[in-house]
Design an enzyme around this catalytic site. Structure first.
Site, PDB file in Angstrom:
ATOM      1  N   ASP A  12      -6.109  -7.402   4.623  1.00  0.00           N
ATOM      2  CA  ASP A  12      -7.274  -6.840   3.932  1.00  0.00           C
ATOM      3  C   ASP A  12      -8.134  -7.979   3.396  1.00  0.00           C
ATOM      4  O   ASP A  12      -9.347  -8.025   3.597  1.00  0.00           O
ATOM      5  CB  ASP A  12      -6.790  -5.933   2.790  1.00  0.00           C
ATOM      6  CG  ASP A  12      -7.941  -5.336   1.995  1.00  0.00           C
ATOM      7  OD1 ASP A  12      -8.923  -4.901   2.629  1.00  0.00           O
ATOM      8  OD2 ASP A  12      -7.862  -5.314   0.752  1.00  0.00           O
ATOM      9  N   TYR A  43       0.813  -1.212   0.000  1.00  0.00           N
ATOM     10  CA  TYR A  43       0.000   0.000   0.000  1.00  0.00           C
ATOM     11  C   TYR A  43       0.849   1.266   0.000  1.00  0.00           C
ATOM     12  O   TYR A  43       0.432   2.301  -0.517  1.00  0.00           O
ATOM     13  CB  TYR A  43      -0.912   0.042   1.235  1.00  0.00           C
ATOM     14  CG  TYR A  43      -2.125  -0.830   1.143  1.00  0.00           C
ATOM     15  CD1 TYR A  43      -2.014  -2.210   1.109  1.00  0.00           C
ATOM     16  CD2 TYR A  43      -3.393  -0.269   1.109  1.00  0.00           C
ATOM     17  CE1 TYR A  43      -3.141  -3.010   1.048  1.00  0.00           C
ATOM     18  CE2 TYR A  43      -4.526  -1.069   1.054  1.00  0.00           C
ATOM     19  CZ  TYR A  43      -4.392  -2.436   1.020  1.00  0.00           C
ATOM     20  OH  TYR A  43      -5.508  -3.217   0.964  1.00  0.00           O
ATOM     21  N   ASP A  71     -11.946  -9.646   5.095  1.00  0.00           N
ATOM     22  CA  ASP A  71     -13.212  -9.737   4.350  1.00  0.00           C
ATOM     23  C   ASP A  71     -13.690 -11.187   4.295  1.00  0.00           C
ATOM     24  O   ASP A  71     -14.880 -11.468   4.427  1.00  0.00           O
ATOM     25  CB  ASP A  71     -13.058  -9.218   2.909  1.00  0.00           C
ATOM     26  CG  ASP A  71     -13.446  -7.748   2.763  1.00  0.00           C
ATOM     27  OD1 ASP A  71     -13.220  -6.969   3.716  1.00  0.00           O
ATOM     28  OD2 ASP A  71     -13.968  -7.370   1.686  1.00  0.00           O
ATOM     29  N   ASP A 105      -2.091 -18.606   1.427  1.00  0.00           N
ATOM     30  CA  ASP A 105      -3.033 -19.375   0.592  1.00  0.00           C
ATOM     31  C   ASP A 105      -3.712 -20.467   1.411  1.00  0.00           C
ATOM     32  O   ASP A 105      -4.938 -20.617   1.405  1.00  0.00           O
ATOM     33  CB  ASP A 105      -2.344 -19.946  -0.666  1.00  0.00           C
ATOM     34  CG  ASP A 105      -1.029 -20.664  -0.387  1.00  0.00           C
ATOM     35  OD1 ASP A 105      -0.546 -20.633   0.765  1.00  0.00           O
ATOM     36  OD2 ASP A 105      -0.460 -21.265  -1.340  1.00  0.00           O
ATOM     37  N   LYS A 108       3.926 -15.306   3.284  1.00  0.00           N
ATOM     38  CA  LYS A 108       4.172 -16.091   2.063  1.00  0.00           C
ATOM     39  C   LYS A 108       5.689 -16.302   2.000  1.00  0.00           C
ATOM     40  O   LYS A 108       6.354 -15.975   1.003  1.00  0.00           O
ATOM     41  CB  LYS A 108       3.619 -15.309   0.851  1.00  0.00           C
ATOM     42  CG  LYS A 108       3.619 -16.063  -0.451  1.00  0.00           C
ATOM     43  CD  LYS A 108       2.569 -17.160  -0.553  1.00  0.00           C
ATOM     44  CE  LYS A 108       2.776 -17.977  -1.820  1.00  0.00           C
ATOM     45  NZ  LYS A 108       1.892 -19.173  -1.869  1.00  0.00           N
TER      46      LYS A 108
HETATM   47  C1  IPM Z   1     -10.318  -1.702   3.891  1.00  0.00           C
HETATM   48  C2  IPM Z   1     -10.386  -1.199   2.466  1.00  0.00           C
HETATM   49  C3  IPM Z   1      -9.223  -0.285   2.163  1.00  0.00           C
HETATM   50  C4  IPM Z   1      -7.938  -1.111   2.313  1.00  0.00           C
HETATM   51  C5  IPM Z   1      -9.227   0.401   0.787  1.00  0.00           C
HETATM   52  C6  IPM Z   1     -10.526   1.091   0.507  1.00  0.00           C
HETATM   53  C7  IPM Z   1      -8.093   1.376   0.678  1.00  0.00           C
HETATM   54  O1  IPM Z   1     -10.464  -2.268   1.583  1.00  0.00           O
HETATM   55  O2  IPM Z   1     -10.269  -0.875   4.819  1.00  0.00           O
HETATM   56  O3  IPM Z   1     -10.346  -2.913   4.103  1.00  0.00           O
HETATM   57  O4  IPM Z   1      -7.578  -1.840   1.394  1.00  0.00           O
HETATM   58  O5  IPM Z   1      -7.307  -0.994   3.361  1.00  0.00           O
HETATM   59 MN    MN Z   2     -10.805  -4.186   2.582  1.00  0.00          MN
END
Ligand code: IPM
Ligand code: MN
Ligand code: NAD
Length: 363
Positions: free
Chosen positions: A245, A141, A249, A221, A189
């Site tokens: 990240d 990032y 999710d 993975d 990784k």
């Molecule tokens: C999160 C989001 C952000 C990230 C994006 C929108 C920059 O996906 O907070 O999980 O990747 O950190």
């Molecule tokens: Mn995210």
């Protein structure tokens, strides 16, 4: 207790869910005689349109002058063709960097009331309680060089970590593990990447300071599969920015919806609080968004920035109670074979607010 909170609701469902979180926080503050000073500022796409930049100077200044920042979500389809440094997301990354928090805590646990709403079988998720510690200021990032060179038809990003960056986030994760089930899984990784080899070696070094915590390593993975197969095997999961990240999710599946997940970023000058989900353009403006992740994020503000543990716990208990009573937003109810009472964003926020009032008044 006085708490100055900068609210940057952002785009899409950001304002919808943030309104509900703020309403719950106000209720709790009023009942407990605490003063909340709330200041609302623009960030993301709305700021690009109105101020010409995703992070206006006044938003940043107000954030740096606050006790805590509550962020909704940023991003919108109309900005998708912009370069990364011009997009709404650039505002989010810039405020993260300016506030300085490097340890992004993303708790994911299976509410037993939501077991029927998860695509995973109840016996797989029952009792799952994971705390992701995602490094937030390093890796791909922020690493340089980064460029899309249209002349040569090449693009590159740099995954970079220093030993110091790994040490500081690892210490946060080990300390948190000490207060939980004393197990830490570090995800990398290291079978391919030098950065991950540095990561793993450094985590092993830091582990010596925490002999009571059991450390294990997983490749990212395999971890993405283990998380779905055996989520109960994990306590604290420590990982770098991009892997964190993605895995956080994925862990939404354990809870039943991405709309349930809160986060808190600590370790810097000012803590930053954001639900894990994004601006959800597909459902924005329709009252369909689940505000519970944002409301639970509000609870984290009270816990980590307000030292109001009882109030934070009361918000969490209220969320649980509302779910117990069979109320759901559409993301949780899905096709609703169980016949849950499906609520809009505002209705769900109101339910939690009414419940927290009952809990705190009777306490
Ligand atoms: C999160 C989001 C952000 C990230 C994006 C929108 C920059 O996906 O907070 O999980 O990747 O950190
Ligand atoms: Mn995210
Ligand atoms: P997203 O998290 O916005 O949505 C993914 C899916 O989950 C969508 O189907 C959405 O409807 C659903 N969802 C998300 N939050 C929900 C909620 N509270 N209630 C009900 N359903 C919910 O991710 P995306 O669609 O990949 O990205 C949309 C935009 O958001 C992009 O511009 C992205 O960069 C941005 N984003 C921002 C943040 C942030 O500001 N912290 C985080 C992630 C993505």
């Amino acid at each position: 207790m006085k708490l100055k909170i900068l609210v940057a609701a952002g785009d899409g469902i950001g304002p919808e869910v943030t309104n509900e979180a703020v309403a719950v926080l106000k209720e709790v503050a009023q009942l407990g005689g605490h003063t909340l000073e709330l200041d609302a500022r623009r960030i993301g796409g709305v700021a690009i349109v109105q101020d010409g930049t995703p992070l206006p100077a006044d938003t940043l200044a107000a954030a740096l002058d606050s006790d805590a920042v509550l962020l909704g979500a940023v991003g919108g389809n109309e900005f998708n063709s912009l370069a990364p440094d011009k997009r709404p997301e650039a505002g989010l990354l810039a405020i993260r960097a300016a506030l300085g928090g490097f340890a992004n805590l993303r708790p994911a646990f299976a509410f037993k009331e939501l077991a029927v709403n998860s695509p995973l079988r109840p016996e797989i998720i029952d009792g799952a309680d994971i705390l992701f510690v995602r490094e937030l200021l390093g890796g791909l990032y922020f690493g340089k060089p980064r460029e899309w060179n249209r002349m040569s038809g090449e693009a590159w990003n740099t995954m970079r970590y220093t030993r110091g960056e790994v040490v500081r986030v690892a210490r946060v994760a080990f300390k948190l593990a000490q207060g939980r089930r004393k197990k830490l899984t570090s995800v990398d990784k290291a079978n391919v990447l030098e950065v991950s080899q540095l990561w793993r070696a450094t985590v092993i070094e830091v582990a010596a300071e925490f002999p009571d915590v059991t450390l294990e390593h997983q490749y990212v993975d395999a971890m993405s599969m283990h998380l779905m197969n055996q989520p109960r095997s994990y306590d604290v999961v420590l990982t770098e920015n991009l892997f964190g990240d993605i895995l956080s999710d994925e862990s939404a599946v354990i809870t039943g919806s991405l709309g349930m997940l809160p986060s808190a970023t600590i370790g810097g000058k000012i803590n930053l609080y954001e639900p894990v989900h994004g601006s959800a353009p597909d459902i924005a403006g329709k009252g369909l968004a689940n505000p519970l992740g944002a409301i639970l994020t509000g609870a984290l503000i009270l816990r980590h920035s307000g030292e109001l543990e009882a109030e934070a716990a009361a918000i969490e208990a209220s969320v649980r109670k509302v779910l117990e009573q069979g109320f759901r937003t559409p993301d949780l109810a899905r096709s609703n074979p169980q016949g849950f009472k499906v609520l809009s964003t505002i209705e769900m926020g109101t339910k939690v607010r009414e419940t927290v009032k009952t809990l705190l008044v009777s306490a």
